[in-house]
Write a protein that holds these residues in place. Structure first.
Motif, PDB file in Angstrom:
ATOM      1  N   MET A  93      -5.284  -8.357  27.927  1.00 34.56           N
ATOM      2  CA  MET A  93      -6.658  -8.817  28.106  1.00 34.56           C
ATOM      3  C   MET A  93      -6.713 -10.279  28.581  1.00 34.56           C
ATOM      4  O   MET A  93      -7.502 -10.634  29.447  1.00 34.56           O
ATOM      5  CB  MET A  93      -7.445  -8.663  26.816  1.00 34.56           C
ATOM      6  N   SER A  94      -5.873 -11.147  27.977  1.00 36.41           N
ATOM      7  CA  SER A  94      -5.883 -12.563  28.368  1.00 36.41           C
ATOM      8  C   SER A  94      -5.541 -12.709  29.845  1.00 36.41           C
ATOM      9  O   SER A  94      -6.142 -13.527  30.559  1.00 36.41           O
ATOM     10  CB  SER A  94      -4.898 -13.357  27.514  1.00 36.41           C
ATOM     11  N   ASN A  95      -4.586 -11.911  30.319  1.00 35.35           N
ATOM     12  CA  ASN A  95      -4.196 -11.975  31.727  1.00 35.35           C
ATOM     13  C   ASN A  95      -5.348 -11.531  32.626  1.00 35.35           C
ATOM     14  O   ASN A  95      -5.649 -12.176  33.641  1.00 35.35           O
ATOM     15  CB  ASN A  95      -2.971 -11.101  31.956  1.00 35.35           C
ATOM     16  N   ASP A  96      -6.008 -10.447  32.269  1.00 36.14           N
ATOM     17  CA  ASP A  96      -7.141  -9.955  33.062  1.00 36.14           C
ATOM     18  C   ASP A  96      -8.269 -10.986  33.108  1.00 36.14           C
ATOM     19  O   ASP A  96      -8.890 -11.184  34.168  1.00 36.14           O
ATOM     20  CB  ASP A  96      -7.675  -8.649  32.466  1.00 36.14           C
ATOM     21  N   MET A  97      -8.510 -11.641  31.985  1.00 40.13           N
ATOM     22  CA  MET A  97      -9.580 -12.646  31.943  1.00 40.13           C
ATOM     23  C   MET A  97      -9.245 -13.833  32.846  1.00 40.13           C
ATOM     24  O   MET A  97     -10.111 -14.332  33.579  1.00 40.13           O
ATOM     25  CB  MET A  97      -9.791 -13.117  30.506  1.00 40.13           C
ATOM     26  N   VAL A 119      -0.229 -16.883  40.532  1.00 38.09           N
ATOM     27  CA  VAL A 119       0.990 -16.313  39.959  1.00 38.09           C
ATOM     28  C   VAL A 119       0.811 -16.285  38.453  1.00 38.09           C
ATOM     29  O   VAL A 119       0.504 -17.302  37.837  1.00 38.09           O
ATOM     30  CB  VAL A 119       2.236 -17.140  40.329  1.00 38.09           C
ATOM     31  N   SER A 120       0.980 -15.101  37.869  1.00 37.24           N
ATOM     32  CA  SER A 120       0.876 -14.943  36.425  1.00 37.24           C
ATOM     33  C   SER A 120       2.209 -14.477  35.857  1.00 37.24           C
ATOM     34  O   SER A 120       2.914 -13.677  36.484  1.00 37.24           O
ATOM     35  CB  SER A 120      -0.204 -13.912  36.072  1.00 37.24           C
ATOM     36  N   GLU A 121       2.531 -14.955  34.685  1.00 30.72           N
ATOM     37  CA  GLU A 121       3.744 -14.528  33.992  1.00 30.72           C
ATOM     38  C   GLU A 121       3.737 -13.019  33.763  1.00 30.72           C
ATOM     39  O   GLU A 121       4.798 -12.389  33.687  1.00 30.72           O
ATOM     40  CB  GLU A 121       3.840 -15.268  32.646  1.00 30.72           C
ATOM     41  N   GLU A 122       2.547 -12.432  33.703  1.00 32.17           N
ATOM     42  CA  GLU A 122       2.412 -11.011  33.399  1.00 32.17           C
ATOM     43  C   GLU A 122       2.448 -10.115  34.633  1.00 32.17           C
ATOM     44  O   GLU A 122       2.463  -8.895  34.506  1.00 32.17           O
ATOM     45  CB  GLU A 122       1.099 -10.767  32.641  1.00 32.17           C
ATOM     46  N   ASN A 123       2.438 -10.697  35.833  1.00 29.46           N
ATOM     47  CA  ASN A 123       2.429  -9.912  37.065  1.00 29.46           C
ATOM     48  C   ASN A 123       3.718 -10.150  37.842  1.00 29.46           C
ATOM     49  O   ASN A 123       4.074 -11.294  38.119  1.00 29.46           O
ATOM     50  CB  ASN A 123       1.232 -10.278  37.941  1.00 29.46           C
ATOM     51  N   GLU A 124       4.382  -9.086  38.207  1.00 29.85           N
ATOM     52  CA  GLU A 124       5.649  -9.214  38.916  1.00 29.85           C
ATOM     53  C   GLU A 124       5.477  -9.866  40.278  1.00 29.85           C
ATOM     54  O   GLU A 124       6.331 -10.631  40.731  1.00 29.85           O
ATOM     55  CB  GLU A 124       6.297  -7.838  39.073  1.00 29.85           C
ATOM     56  N   GLU A 125       4.363  -9.565  40.951  1.00 28.58           N
ATOM     57  CA  GLU A 125       4.114 -10.087  42.293  1.00 28.58           C
ATOM     58  C   GLU A 125       2.955 -11.093  42.273  1.00 28.58           C
ATOM     59  O   GLU A 125       2.087 -11.038  41.398  1.00 28.58           O
ATOM     60  CB  GLU A 125       3.768  -8.939  43.245  1.00 28.58           C
ATOM     61  N   ASP A 163       0.804 -19.021  32.592  1.00 30.60           N
ATOM     62  CA  ASP A 163       1.220 -18.110  31.535  1.00 30.60           C
ATOM     63  C   ASP A 163      -0.025 -17.890  30.687  1.00 30.60           C
ATOM     64  O   ASP A 163      -0.458 -18.797  29.973  1.00 30.60           O
ATOM     65  CB  ASP A 163       2.338 -18.732  30.698  1.00 30.60           C
ATOM     66  N   PRO A 164      -0.638 -16.724  30.765  1.00 33.44           N
ATOM     67  CA  PRO A 164      -1.943 -16.536  30.112  1.00 33.44           C
ATOM     68  C   PRO A 164      -1.882 -16.571  28.589  1.00 33.44           C
ATOM     69  O   PRO A 164      -2.849 -16.959  27.943  1.00 33.44           O
ATOM     70  CB  PRO A 164      -2.399 -15.169  30.614  1.00 33.44           C
ATOM     71  N   LEU A 165      -0.750 -16.157  28.009  1.00 34.12           N
ATOM     72  CA  LEU A 165      -0.650 -16.141  26.545  1.00 34.12           C
ATOM     73  C   LEU A 165       0.777 -16.500  26.128  1.00 34.12           C
ATOM     74  O   LEU A 165       1.578 -15.633  25.784  1.00 34.12           O
ATOM     75  CB  LEU A 165      -1.060 -14.779  25.985  1.00 34.12           C
TER      76      LEU A 165
END
Length: 270
Positions: free
Chosen positions: A1-5, A20-26, A43-45
């Motif tokens: 959820m934190s990443n989506d927000m 670029v998010s830590e939670e997304n590979e690309e 890094d969202p969380l």
């Protein structure tokens, strides 16, 4: 959820081009009709492995200016990072950030008005080094190089007859926030198990390095790729690449540098 927000807020802000998010590979390329002139890595969380036991977690981010609108805009030297910050979520929600060449400022969320209030001005490491605290995962001790082992033993046994206290949360935001406010040192070096370090360069190492240095601290790689350098001068070769980190005030980073000198390794002047 934190990443989506985070993604939803940044895509719809109208000022971001590449994420670029830590939670997304690309990487995420923002649609042209919503694209702006900044690129953000985050890094969202941070510390999410601790969330089930209610330990402090946070968000870390770095900001670069757009050049060609591709992921290469973020694969640049940390020296080109124009803004960095983190949020710490605990008994209070605090936002700490800095712009390149500026001061480090802190804000606290006031839930009664839904706004961040400026509460910490021109944040600096304590002039005398502050509290004698070392922070590291000593479960990795066997894998460290000898100078790091020697420095941690020195902290434990005492500098000038005063032993240090060990404090390690395992959430980078929490450990760095405490180090910035109280003093001491945070250590996550390269070692035999993780020769390139363990923390992510683009959205952990570089943004925290910018904050630490502009607050009067040292953000070192330790001995890495044949030399001791600054985290802020690293250039990521991939969006999720890793780097080693030694961050703290000059008093305590100096203890590690002295151990490197004794091992015959050239060290920077503090």
């Amino acid at each position: 959820m934190s990443n989506d927000m985070m993604i939803n807020a940044l895509v719809n802000s109208g000022v971001c081009s590449v994420l670029v998010s830590e939670e997304n590979e690309e990487p995420i390329i923002v649609p042209a009709d919503k694209a702006g002139k900044f690129c953000v890595a985050f890094d969202p969380l941070d510390g999410s492995s601790n969330i089930d036991c209610n330990v402090s977690v946070g968000t870390i981010f770095s900001v670069y200016e757009k050049k060609d609108g591709s992921v290469n805009d973020l694969l640049r030297s940390g020296a080109e990072c124009i803004c960095a910050g983190y949020c710490a979520y605990s008994s209070a929600t605090e936002l700490v950030f800095t712009f390149q060449g500026s001061t480090v400022e802190g804000f606290c969320l006031d839930p009664t008005i839904g706004e961040f209030v400026h509460t910490r001005f021109d944040m600096k490491f304590p002039v005398d080094g502050g509290k004698r605290i070392y922070s590291c995962n000593e479960g990795n001790f066997i894998h460290w190089d000898q100078p790091i082992k020697d420095a941690v033993e020195a902290f434990k046994n005492g500098i000038d007859g005063k032993p240090y206290t060990a404090r390690y949360v395992g959430s980078m935001v929490a450990d760095i926030h405490r180090t910035l406010l109280y003093g001491g040192i945070y250590i996550y070096p390269a070692d035999k198990k993780s020769p390139k370090g363990k923390l992510r360069c683009l959205y952990e190492g570089i943004p925290m390095a910018l904050i630490i240095e502009q607050a009067g601290g040292i953000a070192s790689t330790g001995y890495f790729e044949g030399k001791i350098g600054r985290v802020a001068e690293l250039t990521p070769d991939a969006i999720h690449c890793k780097c080693p980190i030694i961050m703290g005030g000059p008093r305590d980073v100096g203890v590690i540098y002295d151990c490197y000198k004794k091992a015959g390794i050239e060290t920077p002047t503090l």
